[in-house]
Design an enzyme around this catalytic site. Structure first.
Site, PDB file in Angstrom:
ATOM      1  N   ASP A  80     -96.980  39.103  -5.959  1.00 23.92           N
ATOM      2  CA  ASP A  80     -96.063  39.002  -7.097  1.00 23.92           C
ATOM      3  C   ASP A  80     -95.028  40.124  -7.091  1.00 23.92           C
ATOM      4  O   ASP A  80     -95.190  41.143  -6.418  1.00 23.92           O
ATOM      5  CB  ASP A  80     -96.838  39.009  -8.412  1.00 23.92           C
ATOM      6  CG  ASP A  80     -97.746  40.216  -8.565  1.00 23.92           C
ATOM      7  OD1 ASP A  80     -98.266  40.709  -7.548  1.00 23.92           O
ATOM      8  OD2 ASP A  80     -97.947  40.678  -9.703  1.00 23.92           O
ATOM      9  N   GLU A 138    -100.846  40.735  -9.462  1.00 20.60           N
ATOM     10  CA  GLU A 138    -101.481  42.059  -9.499  1.00 20.60           C
ATOM     11  C   GLU A 138    -100.801  42.970 -10.503  1.00 20.60           C
ATOM     12  O   GLU A 138    -101.438  43.840 -11.095  1.00 20.60           O
ATOM     13  CB  GLU A 138    -101.440  42.706  -8.104  1.00 20.60           C
ATOM     14  CG  GLU A 138    -102.180  44.032  -7.999  1.00 20.60           C
ATOM     15  CD  GLU A 138    -101.363  45.233  -8.478  1.00 20.60           C
ATOM     16  OE1 GLU A 138    -101.975  46.201  -8.988  1.00 20.60           O
ATOM     17  OE2 GLU A 138    -100.127  45.209  -8.345  1.00 20.60           O
ATOM     18  N   GLU A 139     -99.510  42.761 -10.706  1.00 21.74           N
ATOM     19  CA  GLU A 139     -98.715  43.696 -11.493  1.00 21.74           C
ATOM     20  C   GLU A 139     -98.932  43.607 -13.007  1.00 21.74           C
ATOM     21  O   GLU A 139     -98.530  44.507 -13.735  1.00 21.74           O
ATOM     22  CB  GLU A 139     -97.210  43.472 -11.211  1.00 21.74           C
ATOM     23  CG  GLU A 139     -96.776  43.786  -9.784  1.00 21.74           C
ATOM     24  CD  GLU A 139     -96.742  45.278  -9.491  1.00 21.74           C
ATOM     25  OE1 GLU A 139     -97.099  46.072 -10.376  1.00 21.74           O
ATOM     26  OE2 GLU A 139     -96.365  45.636  -8.379  1.00 21.74           O
ATOM     27  N   ARG A 177    -110.052  57.436   1.050  1.00 23.56           N
ATOM     28  CA  ARG A 177    -110.851  58.301   0.181  1.00 23.56           C
ATOM     29  C   ARG A 177    -112.161  57.620  -0.185  1.00 23.56           C
ATOM     30  O   ARG A 177    -112.176  56.440  -0.512  1.00 23.56           O
ATOM     31  CB  ARG A 177    -110.088  58.653  -1.098  1.00 23.56           C
ATOM     32  CG  ARG A 177    -110.827  59.667  -1.966  1.00 23.56           C
ATOM     33  CD  ARG A 177    -110.004  60.105  -3.163  1.00 23.56           C
ATOM     34  NE  ARG A 177    -110.710  61.127  -3.926  1.00 23.56           N
ATOM     35  CZ  ARG A 177    -110.713  62.424  -3.638  1.00 23.56           C
ATOM     36  NH1 ARG A 177    -110.015  62.860  -2.586  1.00 23.56           N
ATOM     37  NH2 ARG A 177    -111.385  63.281  -4.371  1.00 23.56           N
ATOM     38  N   HIS A 362     -91.676  50.755  -7.966  1.00 21.54           N
ATOM     39  CA  HIS A 362     -91.142  50.296  -9.254  1.00 21.54           C
ATOM     40  C   HIS A 362     -89.755  50.891  -9.549  1.00 21.54           C
ATOM     41  O   HIS A 362     -89.306  50.857 -10.687  1.00 21.54           O
ATOM     42  CB  HIS A 362     -92.112  50.597 -10.407  1.00 21.54           C
ATOM     43  CG  HIS A 362     -93.415  49.861 -10.302  1.00 21.54           C
ATOM     44  ND1 HIS A 362     -94.151  49.489 -11.407  1.00 21.54           N
ATOM     45  CD2 HIS A 362     -94.119  49.407  -9.236  1.00 21.54           C
ATOM     46  CE1 HIS A 362     -95.258  48.852 -11.011  1.00 21.54           C
ATOM     47  NE2 HIS A 362     -95.241  48.791  -9.697  1.00 21.54           N
TER      48      HIS A 362
END
Length: 402
Positions: A80, A138-139, A177, A362
């Site tokens: 998206d 996802e956003e 991580r 963004h």
């Protein structure tokens, strides 16, 4: 097989770039994706891959079954875009006003599609099954992951891998991580209700702007004075709207903000303190309030064993350099996959100062070095194949493969 697969990925790199640029020019917002999932499904079907459409709503699943027995590994990419007016000036910039791929999801999709093509061509050498998860939305919470999981995208999956192209990390760097790598991403909407009136007669009113300003100032003290300094947290007020005229005391003020944490106890502490701070100030100043607190995506917590497997697998991949990164306070609904099956999420460096690719995610001028897509594809391929070959099925018993 890996040498042959990597060579094929290098040969297919121009196609990866072409796909990325086509998707970039035709972005679609979260929960509004129509052309993109069709493009993905059609591409996979042309490769002879088993495809499931409309998974969880708008998601697409591809399944590649290897000729040899082994584990089932899922690879995920989101597709998206964002409600941002593009300012890159790229020849393949968005064709749609106010919508832009400003987070690299066009690249994620291109990576997984071309990797699927290379893997499909090596079916006869592939051990186990590869599940390709192409995720919508996802956003925007609640996101697409949770619905795709409910619809079975992780059924029979043993492990899941995902990556994010990262423009603020240099090209060639791979950040991993153990444990938390991305934060809980919560939102709050707070309305302060005062009593409006004439600007010349403040004594006859309850000034919502004055009350809200006090609330904003005190919210900034929560992390510094209530949260253990050894634990990370963020409280941000992102918008403050009130009033419409210079000589009118506003009846109400609206605040919106976000809270980011890794620890659920810290998250609950902050929620409690926001409520206490707001109530205390409103009570003392004669105002009331309405608080709507929404818990967003949970923290992305990488599985230690799978992360160690990823590092051991990928450290031999040419042109990339692994390092253990600091956690990122951004949110990601990849977290939901990791709540169901073990896996790891890593960052692929995609910034390039020489090419002026330096803008953050963004941002209207966001871009990434497209070479990072090839590096990400190789890392995903190596981790997936190595895991599939790690165990060999022998009847009902699993034995270590040699």
């Amino acid at each position: 097989m890996l040498d042959s697969l990597f060579l094929r990925l290098e040969e297919l790199y121009p196609e990866m770039v072409e796909i990325r640029r086509e998707l970039h020019s035709e972005p679609e917002l979260s929960f509004q994706e129509v052309k993109t999932p069709k493009f993905i499904g059609d591409y996979l079907e042309r490769l002879g891959i088993e495809v499931k459409r409309n998974v969880g709503g708008r998601g697409v699943i591809g399944v590649i079954k290897g000729a040899k027995p082994g584990k089932t590994v899922a690879l995920r990419a989101d597709f998206d875009a964002l409600p941002i007016e593009e300012e890159t000036g790229l020849p393949f910039a968005s064709k749609h006003k106010g919508i832009m791929h400003a987070c690299g999801h066009d690249g994620h999709t291109a990576i997984l599609l071309v990797l699927a093509k290379a893997l499909a061509e090596h079916r006869d050498q592939l051990r186990g099954t590869i599940v390709l998860i192409h995720q919508f939305a996802e956003e925007l919470a609640p996101g697409g992951a949770i619905e795709m999981i409910k619809d079975g995208c992780l059924d029979e999956v043993d492990v899941v891998f995902g990556t994010h192209l990262w423009s603020t990390m240099p090209l060639g760097k791979i950040g991993y991580r153990n444990g938390p790598i991305m934060a809980n991403a919560d939102r709050f909407d707070l309305v302060i209700h005062g009593r409006g009136g004439h600007g010349a007669s403040p004594h006859e009113t309850v000034d919502s702007i004055a009350v809200a300003s006090s609330v904003v100032a005190q919210l900034q003290q929560i992390v510094s004075r209530n949260v253990n300094p050894l634990k990370a947290a963020v409280v941000t007020v992102g918008s403050f709207h009130s009033g419409s005229a210079f000589n009118v005391i506003a009846d109400q003020a609206e605040l919106t903000g976000t809270v980011r944490t890794f620890d659920s106890e810290v998250q609950e502490l902050i929620i409690e303190r926001i409520e206490q701070v707001t109530k205390g100030i409103c009570d003392s100043m004669g105002a009331t309030y309405t608080l709507d607190y929404k818990k967003g995506y949970p923290a992305v917590i990488n599985d230690e064993e799978i992360t160690n497997h990823f590092v051991k697998s990928v450290e031999s991949v040419d042109d990339v350099s692994l390092f253990e990164m600091e956690p990122v306070m951004g949110g990601e609904d990849f977290a939901y996959y990791l709540q169901k099956v073990p896996g790891t999420f890593f960052f692929t460096g995609a910034g390039n100062k020489e090419k002026q690719i330096v803008y953050p995610h963004h941002h209207p001028k966001f871009d990434f070095d497209e070479k990072a897509m090839l590096y990400a594809a190789k890392c995903l391929a190596k981790a997936a194949i190595a895991y599939g070959e790690r165990m060999e099925v022998n009847g009902n018993r699993e034995v270590q493969s040699i």
